[in-house]
Every structure is written in structure tokens, then in C-alpha cells.
Scaffold this motif. Structure first.
Motif, PDB file in Angstrom:
ATOM      1  N   ALA A  23      -1.716 -30.410  28.152  1.00  0.00           N
ATOM      2  CA  ALA A  23      -0.408 -30.585  28.432  1.00  0.00           C
ATOM      3  C   ALA A  23       0.491 -31.460  27.570  1.00  0.00           C
ATOM      4  CB  ALA A  23      -0.543 -31.434  30.017  1.00  0.00           C
ATOM      5  N   LEU A  24      -0.244 -32.569  26.964  1.00  0.00           N
ATOM      6  CA  LEU A  24       0.742 -33.083  25.841  1.00  0.00           C
ATOM      7  C   LEU A  24      -0.211 -33.024  24.585  1.00  0.00           C
ATOM      8  CD1 LEU A  24       1.431 -36.565  27.541  1.00  0.00           C
ATOM      9  CD2 LEU A  24       2.940 -34.497  27.262  1.00  0.00           C
ATOM     10  N   LYS A  25       0.695 -32.716  23.594  1.00  0.00           N
ATOM     11  CA  LYS A  25      -0.101 -32.455  22.227  1.00  0.00           C
ATOM     12  C   LYS A  25       0.631 -33.479  21.057  1.00  0.00           C
ATOM     13  CE  LYS A  25      -0.182 -27.617  23.620  1.00  0.00           C
ATOM     14  NZ  LYS A  25       0.535 -26.482  23.589  1.00  0.00           N
ATOM     15  N   GLU A  26      -0.413 -34.310  20.508  1.00  0.00           N
ATOM     16  CA  GLU A  26      -0.031 -35.216  19.452  1.00  0.00           C
ATOM     17  C   GLU A  26       1.578 -36.084  19.548  1.00  0.00           C
ATOM     18  OE1 GLU A  26      -0.393 -35.111  15.092  1.00  0.00           O
ATOM     19  OE2 GLU A  26      -1.410 -33.210  15.708  1.00  0.00           O
ATOM     20  N   ILE A  27       1.679 -36.662  21.034  1.00  0.00           N
ATOM     21  CA  ILE A  27       3.049 -37.346  21.010  1.00  0.00           C
ATOM     22  C   ILE A  27       2.853 -38.560  20.530  1.00  0.00           C
ATOM     23  CG2 ILE A  27       4.479 -38.110  22.767  1.00  0.00           C
ATOM     24  CD1 ILE A  27       4.168 -34.998  23.087  1.00  0.00           C
ATOM     25  N   SER A  28       3.785 -38.605  19.361  1.00  0.00           N
ATOM     26  CA  SER A  28       4.064 -39.990  18.843  1.00  0.00           C
ATOM     27  C   SER A  28       5.346 -40.471  19.003  1.00  0.00           C
ATOM     28  CB  SER A  28       3.699 -39.996  17.323  1.00  0.00           C
ATOM     29  OG  SER A  28       2.402 -39.829  17.098  1.00  0.00           O
ATOM     30  N   LEU A  29       5.734 -41.415  19.540  1.00  0.00           N
ATOM     31  CA  LEU A  29       7.125 -41.944  19.809  1.00  0.00           C
ATOM     32  C   LEU A  29       7.034 -43.503  19.804  1.00  0.00           C
ATOM     33  CD1 LEU A  29       9.645 -41.006  21.188  1.00  0.00           C
ATOM     34  CD2 LEU A  29       8.400 -40.967  23.430  1.00  0.00           C
ATOM     35  N   ALA A  30       8.110 -44.262  19.326  1.00  0.00           N
ATOM     36  CA  ALA A  30       8.114 -45.552  19.393  1.00  0.00           C
ATOM     37  C   ALA A  30       9.497 -46.083  19.813  1.00  0.00           C
ATOM     38  CB  ALA A  30       8.193 -45.889  18.094  1.00  0.00           C
TER      39      ALA A  30
END
Ligand SMILES: Nc1ncnc2c1ncn2[C@@H]1O[C@H](COP(=O)(O)OP(=O)(O)OP(=O)(O)O)[C@@H](O)[C@H]1O
Ligand SMILES: [Mg+2]
Lengths: 361, 275
Positions: free
Chosen positions: A19-26
Motif C-alpha cells: 500500500a505504501l512504497k518508500e515514502i520519505s517525507l519531512a
């Protein structure tokens, strides 16, 4: 720098489903971030993972610098506004507002004071003793907001909070929510499938598709420099026009598959002869005299007008949309001359959909 | 117009069927108030000429009604307590999770519902005897019958829990509650009606329990009213008025509860279905 919310290569699997693939978020403190994407792309899953309602499969989630992967929702100190509002039906508005404070052990007097204060902010002073079912949709929405702000949490999470309101109220609440965010200096993550909401409210927009971040940046960055065909088509209304084209000349021009095969000098470099997909926003196709240089003759198949703007649909494949201001004196079957601003042209690789501009950068 | 006729015909059929079902009940009350001789009058008396209220006073003492009803209450309460405590937790889990195991569990629960007590009683008797549970016959009956009411309760309760939106619970979790806290403060109050009605139905079932008590409770002083009635029947085969007075004393509280709570019961039963 410590971010208020930071996701580092977060993955989420539901059984076999990724469902979520390599989510990077700052997300820095005070920022208003919008998560947009089509239905089923994982927006709610991402928000719920931040809230702790879903366990992430791998990666790290930090809140105010502290890893919270293993913390239950109640220890994360975040507030969430649900699409259905999720007001407790068996409690009065007052008790709904102060429920979290009660759990924290805040004294009764203090709770009453904060309830009055928040009710004034959201304009519900007279409704404190009602039950949720005795409120209108808009009032319920306000209670849901109030329940979040009364807690002074580390961040606010919104899951399509305006989608159950009528169009006029939605536009008004858009401004109110943003104003509230600024006034209390909050950090907000706002899920919506409506790109206009995202563009108008957010400092930073994250476009998701099929569980992956397609692009993130300021609203204008996404509008001006979409990283791929998906983002280009998703951001902007009406959606961007796409048509086939071939890189021509010394690689700084593109020949469009439009009547007259016009060649545009673009700022983007490519290999001559390369087939590309050309994207031009409807508002960047300018109506002009048919005999102007570079004017493309197009036949109108239908006209839609909102009063402030008119959308001209053209005949032929692919169908294009041209936006003009006001009400145009143009009917179906008229032939119009359209000139295209070469600086506003986007080129994409047909297979990958990646923008040629971003490939060069 | 033809719709109106159809409605009237259906109403007549419904009334006729209701009369067929309710006639024995009516006959029970009427007979309990008759004299010994008027019971066998030909043609039968549909209304007793002089109601014999004494019949009730007599059997109250003679047939040990307080003791029997007391035992019935003990068994019914015990069954309700055990079923509600264990069953509501089980129903909650079955309502909140969705996967293959849960489906299998639900199927098993429904299967249990099908097994008749008369089939189960012998293995249960043997099992209880071997662990010495028969020393406490009322408790043993409570255990055995709880196993019988559990599936029924779980299915009803699950429907009640499913009417509570999951998001409410999640909102409570984010608001700072633990899972257990959210269950008690949010889910339980909202599912309360359904739970109470299910528990009430279990209680009534327990109050009328016969099969397990008959095989497990040998001591006359511990037997419930359902057994008490058959005990009373045998030496009094011709005292129909006394027997009917016993029966009336036994079922009237149940009937009263049903009539009083009729609306809530129907709501509770259909709540899950309509949402
Ligand atoms: N509990 C679950 N088990 C299995 N799959 C799930 C579960 N929850 C969500 N999904 C799947 O994950 C994907 C993302 O769902 P999500 O609810 O995050 O979408 P969304 O972007 O919020 O969509 P919408 O705009 O329709 O609300 C969907 O394909 C959905 O089917
Ligand atoms: Mg969603």
C-alpha cells in the motif's frame, strides 16, 4: 534540523498488497502539507500510519525527532479529523470537545474554560449542550475541528475533512481551516483528492499514486515543473492537454501532431527524432487571429462556459481544451487560431512518463 | 383497491395464525382459574364462571414454587453472567477483525448453534462426572447451558457491535484512549441496547431451561421450575387447574418482560440488519 513529522523510507503492506512504497517525507514545524492523489492511492493509509492507527511494515516514523514506530496512537500526541467527523454520538458537543482533556486528567474547571474558548474560535458557543445528531453537517465539521484544536497537539491530521460539505461551504472552510492553522501555529497534514484544495491551502503538496510519491514541492513548483506526466495531468484544472510530438531541428524544437504540424522552439533539449509526449495546459493555449504566425487552426466541437472562463473543446484526436477568459463568441464548428507559448510546453518520455526537463536537470 | 383487499386477507390470516398460537396460552390461564369440575364440563367453558384465585395460593405452598423459581433464577442469572462476560468479548473480536480465521470461527459458532441439547447432554454429563463437576449440579447446569446460549448471544452481539462505526473507536484512540478504554467508554455505551436485549433473551432462555437440568440436577431441592412442573405433574395428573396455575406462575414474568420490552427487543434484533 528536527522536523515535526519525518518519514524515512516508510513501507506498508496489507498482506500481499503493497500500500505504501518508500515514502520519505519531512515536515517542518508550522508547515501545511497536502497529500493528494486519486482514489485508492494510499493517502488515508499514510495518514493513518502517521496517527498510529496502522502499523508501518518498515522504515522509520519520527515525531519531533523521536522515533514513534512502536508507540500507540494515544502516545503520539496528534489530533485527527476524520472524513465522517467521528463525533461520539452519545456525548454532548461539550463532552466531545473535552474528551481528550478528560483522558489527560485536566480538571473539570479547566476543561469548561477551554471548551468555551474553543467554541468561540469555531463559532459554536450556543450549541455546546447539543448532541451531534442535532447539528447540521457544517456544524459537525466544526465540532470535529474544535475537538482537534482544543488539545494543542504536536500536529493535525485531516482526512478529507471538507468532502461532505456543499461546494460553497467547502470554499469558505478552505480559507477558515488555513487561517486557523496559521493562527495557532500548527503543523498540519491534510489529505484530499481535490487538487484545487491542495493547491490553495498547502505550503507543500505531495502527489501520491499507487502508494508511491510521484512528486512533492510547493504548489507552484508542481504546476510549473511537473516531474512526470501523471503529476502534470493531475495538477491543474482543466487537466493538461497531451499530444504526440517529435523532437526536431537541433534538439531544441518539437514538432506537434496538430494541424499544420507546427514546430515550437522550446527551452528543453532532446535528441532530434525522439518521439515525445507534449503537454500544454489549456490556459497556455492562447486564442488569436487565424493568420498570426505559428497559429494552429483548430475546429471547435463544444463550448462550456462558467461565465468567468470558457472551455473550448476541439475536434480530432486527441481532444484538446483551450481556456479563454469571459464568454467567448465562439460556437461549435467554428475554426479558431491557437498560439502556444513555447516556454510553457512540457515534454515527457512516452514510456516512463518522466519529464525531459527533469531528465536533463 | 385490490391492494387493500390483499391487505385485509393477510391481516385475517395473521390473526387466525396468532389465535392458533395464543390459544394454548389462553387455555392455560382460563384453566388455572377453574374448579375441578368445570374443567371437564361439556361443552367447555371458555370463561370461568367464578375465578378460583385460591388455586394460585394453594400451589404456591404445595408445589414449592418459591424454591423452584429461585433455582430457575439462579440458573438463568448464572447463564446470563457467564454468557455475557465471555460472549461479548468474543463478539467484539468477531465484529472488528476480518480474515479467514474469523470466518472459520463464525462458521464454527453457527454450527454450535445447530447442535441440539439432547444430543450434547450425554457427553457433557460423562465429562462433568469425570471432573467432579456434578457435585455442584446447578453450577454444572449453568456451564453446560452457557455453552448452548453462547453462539446465539455472540451472533446477536456481533451485530450490535458492528453498528458502532470503527472510526469512533479510532477517534478515541487518537484522542488518547487505550483500546480497552475506548471499548468501555465508546463502543460499549453505543452497543448497550443490543447487548442488554441479547442478555435478556439469554436470561429468558436460561429461565426456561429443561434438558440439562433434567439430566444433571438429581437433588429435588436444587431443581428449577421447569423440572418442578413435571415433578408436580406426575402425582397430580388430573389436577389440571393446579398444574396450569403452576405453569402460569412460571411463565407470566417472562411474558410480562417480553411485552414490556417488545419494542426494544425488536429494535435490538434488527439494528444490525438495517444499517
Ligand atoms: N485494511 C486493509 N486491508 C487491505 N487493503 C487495504 C486496507 N486498507 C486499505 N487498503 C488498500 O490500500 C489502498 C489505499 O487505500 P487508502 O484508503 O489509503 O486510499 P485513499 O488514497 O485514502 O483513497 P480514497 O481517496 O478513496 O479515500 C487501497 O487500494 C485499499 O484497497
Ligand atoms: Mg481515503
Amino acid at each position: 534540523m528536527t522536523y515535526q513529522i519525518e518519514l524515512d523510507r516508510v513501507e506498508k503492506h496489507y498482506g500481499r498488497f503493497h500500500a505504501l512504497k518508500e515514502i520519505s517525507l519531512a515536515i517542518p514545524k508550522g508547515q501545511f502539507v497536502a497529500l493528494v492523489g486519486p482514489s485508492g492511492c494510499g493517502k488515508s493509509t499514510l495518514l493513518r500510519s502517521i496517527a498510529g492507527l496502522e502499523r508501518i511494515t518498515s522504515g522509520t516514523l519520527r515525531i519531533a525527532g523521536e522515533p514513534v514506530n512502536d508507540l500507540p496512537p494515544r502516545k503520539r500526541d496528534l489530533a485527527m479529523v476524520f472524513q465522517s467527523y467521528a463525533l461520539y454520538p452519545h456525548m454532548s458537543v461539550r463532552d466531545n470537545l473535552t474528551y481528550a482533556l478528560r483522558l489527560k486528567g485536566v480538571s473539570r474547571a479547566e476543561r469548561a474554560r477551554r471548551a468555551e474558548e474553543v467554541a468561540a474560535v469555531i463559532g459554536l458557543e450556543t450549541l455546546l449542550d447539543r448532541r451531534p445528531r442535532e447539528l447540521s453537517g457544517g456544524q459537525r465539521q466544526r465540532v470535529a475541528m474544535g475537538r482537534a484544536i482544543i488539545r494543542q497537539p504536536r500536529a493535525f491530521l485531516f482526512d478529507e475533512p471538507l468532502s461532505n460539505l456543499d461546494a460553497a461551504l467547502r470554499v469558505r472552510m478552505r480559507k477558515e481551516v488555513r487561517a486557523l492553522h496559521d493562527r495557532i501555529g500548527a503543523t498540519s497534514v491534510y489529505v484530499t483528492h481535490d487538487q484545487i484544495e491542495a493547491m490553495t491551502m498547502a505550503d507543500h503538496v505531495v502527489v501520491l499514486q499507487a502508494g508511491r510519491i510521484e512528486q512533492q514541492g510547493t504548489p507552484m513548483a508542481l504546476y510549473d515543473r511537473p516531474a512526470n506526466r501523471f503529476v502534470a495531468g493531475f495538477i491543474g484544472s482543466p487537466a493538461m492537454n497531451f499530444m504526440p510530438g517529435v523532437i526536431a531541428g537541433d534538439g531544441r524544437a518539437v514538432r506537434l501532431a496538430l494541424p499544420g504540424n507546427p514546430v515550437l522552439e522550446t527551452a528543453i533539449a532532446g535528441t532530434p527524432g525522439l518521439e515525445v509526449e507534449v503537454g500544454i495546459r489549456p490556459e497556455h493555449m492562447v486564442l488569436g487571429p487565424l493568420d498570426a504566425p505559428h497559429a494552429v487552426p483548430l475546429v471547435v466541437s463544444a463550448v462550456e462556459t462558467t461565465g468567468a472562463a470558457s472551455y473550448l473543446f476541439t475536434e480530432g484526436e486527441p481532444e484538446l481544451i483551450v481556456t479563454t477568459e469571459g464568454t467567448a463568441a465562439i460556437r461549435a464548428d467554428d475554426t479558431i487560431g491557437v498560439s502556444i507559448d513555447p516556454a510553457r510546453v512540457h515534454l515527457f518520455e512516452p514510456e516512463t512518463g518522466a519529464s525531459l526537463r527533469s531528465a536533463k536537470l | 383497491m385490490s391492494g387493500a383487499v390483499t391487505n385485509r386477507v393477510l391481516l385475517a390470516v395473521a390473526l387466525a395464525l396468532a389465535a392458533v398460537y395464543l390459544f394454548p396460552l389462553y387455555w392455560m390461564y382460563v384453566t388455572s382459574l377453574k374448579t375441578q369440575s368445570s374443567i371437564f364440563a361439556v361443552p367447555p367453558e371458555f370463561l370461568p364462571g367464578a375465578p378460583q384465585w385460591d388455586n394460585y395460593a394453594t400451589i404456591w405452598e404445595v408445589a414449592n414454587i418459591p424454591r423452584y423459581i429461585g433455582n430457575s433464577l439462579v440458573i438463568a442469572s448464572g447463564v446470563t453472567l457467564i454468557t455475557a462476560l465471555i460472549g461479548s468479548g468474543c463478539a467484539y473480536v468477531l465484529a472488528r477483525y476480518r480474515n479467514g480465521w474469523i470466518d472459520a470461527a463464525l462458521f464454527a459458532v453457527l454450527m454450535l448453534q445447530v447442535l441440539p441439547p439432547s444430543l450434547m447432554v450425554t457427553p457433557i454429563f460423562v465429562g462433568f462426572a469425570s471432573v467432579g463437576l456434578l457435585e455442584y449440579p446447578r453450577f454444572a447446569t449453568i456451564l453446560a447451558f452457557s455453552a448452548k446460549t453462547m453462539p446465539f448471544f455472540v451472533i446477536l452481539c456481533r451485530a450490535a457491535f458492528m453498528t458502532v462505526p470503527r472510526e469512533l473507536e479510532e477517534a478515541a484512540l487518537v484522542d488518547g484512549n487505550s483500546r480497552v478504554g475506548a471499548f468501555f467508554m465508546i463502543v460499549l455505551p453505543l452497543a448497550r441496547n443490543g447487548l442488554l436485549i441479547s442478555a435478556l433473551l439469554v436470561f429468558m432462555n436460561g429461565f426456561g431451561e429443561y434438558v440439562y437440568s433434567a439430566s444433571i440436577i438429581a437433588d429435588n431441592r436444587l431443581q428449577p421450575a421447569s423440572i418442578g412442573m413435571t415433578n408436580f405433574l406426575q402425582p397430580n395428573v388430573v389436577n389440571w387447574n393446579a398444574i396450569m396455575a403452576f405453569a402460569a406462575t412460571y411463565v407470566t414474568p417472562i411474558l410480562a418482560a417480553f411485552v414490556l420490552l417488545q419494542r426494544q427487543i425488536v429494535n435490538g434484533l434488527t439494528a444490525g440488519a438495517l444499517k
